[in-house]
Design a protein around this motif. Structure first.
Motif, PDB file in Angstrom:
ATOM      1  N   GLU A  57      63.890  48.198  74.157  1.00  0.00           N
ATOM      2  CA  GLU A  57      62.693  47.633  73.545  1.00  0.00           C
ATOM      3  C   GLU A  57      63.111  46.398  72.762  1.00  0.00           C
ATOM      4  O   GLU A  57      64.015  46.464  71.924  1.00  0.00           O
ATOM      5  CB  GLU A  57      62.036  48.669  72.628  1.00  0.00           C
ATOM      6  N   CYS A  58      62.485  45.258  73.065  1.00  0.00           N
ATOM      7  CA  CYS A  58      62.824  43.984  72.431  1.00  0.00           C
ATOM      8  C   CYS A  58      61.863  43.704  71.283  1.00  0.00           C
ATOM      9  O   CYS A  58      60.647  43.700  71.477  1.00  0.00           O
ATOM     10  CB  CYS A  58      62.742  42.852  73.455  1.00  0.00           C
ATOM     11  N   LYS A  59      62.416  43.490  70.101  1.00  0.00           N
ATOM     12  CA  LYS A  59      61.604  43.206  68.920  1.00  0.00           C
ATOM     13  C   LYS A  59      62.041  41.883  68.316  1.00  0.00           C
ATOM     14  O   LYS A  59      63.191  41.704  67.944  1.00  0.00           O
ATOM     15  CB  LYS A  59      61.733  44.330  67.886  1.00  0.00           C
ATOM     16  N   SER A  60      61.096  40.958  68.208  1.00  0.00           N
ATOM     17  CA  SER A  60      61.415  39.602  67.783  1.00  0.00           C
ATOM     18  C   SER A  60      61.249  39.373  66.283  1.00  0.00           C
ATOM     19  O   SER A  60      61.659  38.335  65.780  1.00  0.00           O
ATOM     20  CB  SER A  60      60.555  38.602  68.556  1.00  0.00           C
ATOM     21  N   SER A  61      60.650  40.332  65.574  1.00  0.00           N
ATOM     22  CA  SER A  61      60.449  40.144  64.139  1.00  0.00           C
ATOM     23  C   SER A  61      60.107  41.479  63.478  1.00  0.00           C
ATOM     24  O   SER A  61      59.791  42.461  64.158  1.00  0.00           O
ATOM     25  CB  SER A  61      59.301  39.169  63.878  1.00  0.00           C
ATOM     26  N   ARG A  62      60.139  41.484  62.154  1.00  0.00           N
ATOM     27  CA  ARG A  62      59.735  42.666  61.386  1.00  0.00           C
ATOM     28  C   ARG A  62      58.279  43.037  61.732  1.00  0.00           C
ATOM     29  O   ARG A  62      57.969  44.194  61.951  1.00  0.00           O
ATOM     30  CB  ARG A  62      59.867  42.401  59.892  1.00  0.00           C
ATOM     31  N   ALA A  63      57.403  42.037  61.776  1.00  0.00           N
ATOM     32  CA  ALA A  63      55.994  42.293  62.080  1.00  0.00           C
ATOM     33  C   ALA A  63      55.834  42.896  63.480  1.00  0.00           C
ATOM     34  O   ALA A  63      55.025  43.809  63.675  1.00  0.00           O
ATOM     35  CB  ALA A  63      55.191  41.001  61.962  1.00  0.00           C
ATOM     36  N   ASP A  64      56.589  42.399  64.446  1.00  0.00           N
ATOM     37  CA  ASP A  64      56.550  42.945  65.806  1.00  0.00           C
ATOM     38  C   ASP A  64      56.961  44.418  65.793  1.00  0.00           C
ATOM     39  O   ASP A  64      56.324  45.258  66.428  1.00  0.00           O
ATOM     40  CB  ASP A  64      57.484  42.123  66.701  1.00  0.00           C
ATOM     41  N   PHE A  65      57.991  44.739  65.036  1.00  0.00           N
ATOM     42  CA  PHE A  65      58.469  46.123  64.953  1.00  0.00           C
ATOM     43  C   PHE A  65      57.451  47.025  64.249  1.00  0.00           C
ATOM     44  O   PHE A  65      57.111  48.098  64.741  1.00  0.00           O
ATOM     45  CB  PHE A  65      59.816  46.184  64.233  1.00  0.00           C
ATOM     46  N   THR A  66      56.953  46.601  63.109  1.00  0.00           N
ATOM     47  CA  THR A  66      56.069  47.474  62.327  1.00  0.00           C
ATOM     48  C   THR A  66      54.684  47.631  62.957  1.00  0.00           C
ATOM     49  O   THR A  66      54.012  48.629  62.700  1.00  0.00           O
ATOM     50  CB  THR A  66      55.926  46.977  60.880  1.00  0.00           C
ATOM     51  N   ALA A  84      66.682  45.669  71.228  1.00  0.00           N
ATOM     52  CA  ALA A  84      67.287  44.337  71.327  1.00  0.00           C
ATOM     53  C   ALA A  84      66.573  43.456  70.316  1.00  0.00           C
ATOM     54  O   ALA A  84      65.336  43.352  70.331  1.00  0.00           O
ATOM     55  CB  ALA A  84      67.151  43.760  72.731  1.00  0.00           C
ATOM     56  N   VAL A  85      67.348  42.869  69.406  1.00  0.00           N
ATOM     57  CA  VAL A  85      66.810  42.019  68.355  1.00  0.00           C
ATOM     58  C   VAL A  85      67.712  40.799  68.220  1.00  0.00           C
ATOM     59  O   VAL A  85      68.830  40.784  68.734  1.00  0.00           O
ATOM     60  CB  VAL A  85      66.724  42.784  67.008  1.00  0.00           C
ATOM     61  N   ASP A  86      67.228  39.800  67.495  1.00  0.00           N
ATOM     62  CA  ASP A  86      68.081  38.639  67.270  1.00  0.00           C
ATOM     63  C   ASP A  86      68.906  38.832  65.996  1.00  0.00           C
ATOM     64  O   ASP A  86      68.747  39.830  65.287  1.00  0.00           O
ATOM     65  CB  ASP A  86      67.271  37.337  67.241  1.00  0.00           C
ATOM     66  N   GLN A  87      69.775  37.880  65.706  1.00  0.00           N
ATOM     67  CA  GLN A  87      70.683  37.984  64.562  1.00  0.00           C
ATOM     68  C   GLN A  87      69.963  38.042  63.221  1.00  0.00           C
ATOM     69  O   GLN A  87      70.509  38.570  62.257  1.00  0.00           O
ATOM     70  CB  GLN A  87      71.658  36.806  64.540  1.00  0.00           C
ATOM     71  N   GLU A  88      68.768  37.512  63.151  1.00  0.00           N
ATOM     72  CA  GLU A  88      68.033  37.457  61.888  1.00  0.00           C
ATOM     73  C   GLU A  88      67.231  38.732  61.613  1.00  0.00           C
ATOM     74  O   GLU A  88      66.736  38.923  60.506  1.00  0.00           O
ATOM     75  CB  GLU A  88      67.073  36.252  61.888  1.00  0.00           C
ATOM     76  N   PHE A  89      67.117  39.608  62.595  1.00  0.00           N
ATOM     77  CA  PHE A  89      66.287  40.805  62.450  1.00  0.00           C
ATOM     78  C   PHE A  89      66.916  41.768  61.432  1.00  0.00           C
ATOM     79  O   PHE A  89      68.125  42.010  61.475  1.00  0.00           O
ATOM     80  CB  PHE A  89      66.142  41.510  63.807  1.00  0.00           C
ATOM     81  N   PRO A  90      66.107  42.363  60.539  1.00  0.00           N
ATOM     82  CA  PRO A  90      66.633  43.342  59.572  1.00  0.00           C
ATOM     83  C   PRO A  90      66.899  44.691  60.254  1.00  0.00           C
ATOM     84  O   PRO A  90      66.019  45.550  60.343  1.00  0.00           O
ATOM     85  CB  PRO A  90      65.509  43.440  58.529  1.00  0.00           C
ATOM     86  N   THR A  91      68.108  44.872  60.747  1.00  0.00           N
ATOM     87  CA  THR A  91      68.435  46.048  61.568  1.00  0.00           C
ATOM     88  C   THR A  91      68.339  47.366  60.808  1.00  0.00           C
ATOM     89  O   THR A  91      68.272  48.423  61.438  1.00  0.00           O
ATOM     90  CB  THR A  91      69.822  45.911  62.208  1.00  0.00           C
ATOM     91  N   ASP A  92      68.297  47.326  59.485  1.00  0.00           N
ATOM     92  CA  ASP A  92      68.135  48.566  58.727  1.00  0.00           C
ATOM     93  C   ASP A  92      66.768  49.207  58.966  1.00  0.00           C
ATOM     94  O   ASP A  92      66.578  50.384  58.662  1.00  0.00           O
ATOM     95  CB  ASP A  92      68.374  48.326  57.238  1.00  0.00           C
TER      96      ASP A  92
END
Length: 152
Positions: A57-66, A84-92
């Protein structure tokens, strides 16, 4: 066939492209936007030589995830589940017990391997057939774009 420029892709599609390249390097073949059931479509579904099935599952931002809380619905459709996220994504934000790729449009690196949760044999067979048929349909439409207009 010409490659689609990254500038023409949505952020999630960029992540999917890089992750698909990484999956290929790991020996898996994948399909983007793989339908599983009504209103449930995997961003990437991949299969290896032994038939193990992964969903990413690809998530491009916090808003996309939530805003998308159906991720746990994918767990019944794969042996391993990844984000799959980019380097800026808050992985926590990402749930424990799932795999993780850090991706961009050119590749991805597996940061955390997903635990194995084997599918039931009947579900594996059905998914493998669905995967093969979806791949064949897409290849046919790529080779014969008019085929979709005649119901093929």
């Amino acid at each position: 066939m010409a490659q689609i420029p990254l500038s023409d892709l949505q952020p999630g599609q960029v992540l999917a492209r890089g992750t698909a390249r990484a999956l290929s390097a790991l020996g898996l073949d994948c399909i983007a936007e793989m339908p599983l059931r009504p209103r449930l479509r995997a961003d990437l579904m991949a299969i290896d030589r032994k038939g193990e099935i992964w969903i990413v599952e690809c998530k491009s931002s916090r808003a996309d995830f939530t805003s998308d809380r159906k991720w746990d619905g994918y767990l019944d459709w794969c042996d391993r589940y990844f984000w799959a996220v980019d380097q800026e994504f808050p992985t926590d934000l990402l749930p424990e017990g799932t795999g993780l790729f850090i991706a961009d449009g050119y590749g991805a690196e597996m940061i955390r391997e997903a635990p194995l949760s084997k599918l039931a044999p009947a579900r594996r067979k059905a998914l493998t057939l669905d995967f093969a048929r979806a791949a064949a349909r897409r290849l046919h439409r790529l080779c014969d774009p008019g085929a979709g207009q005649i119901g093929l």
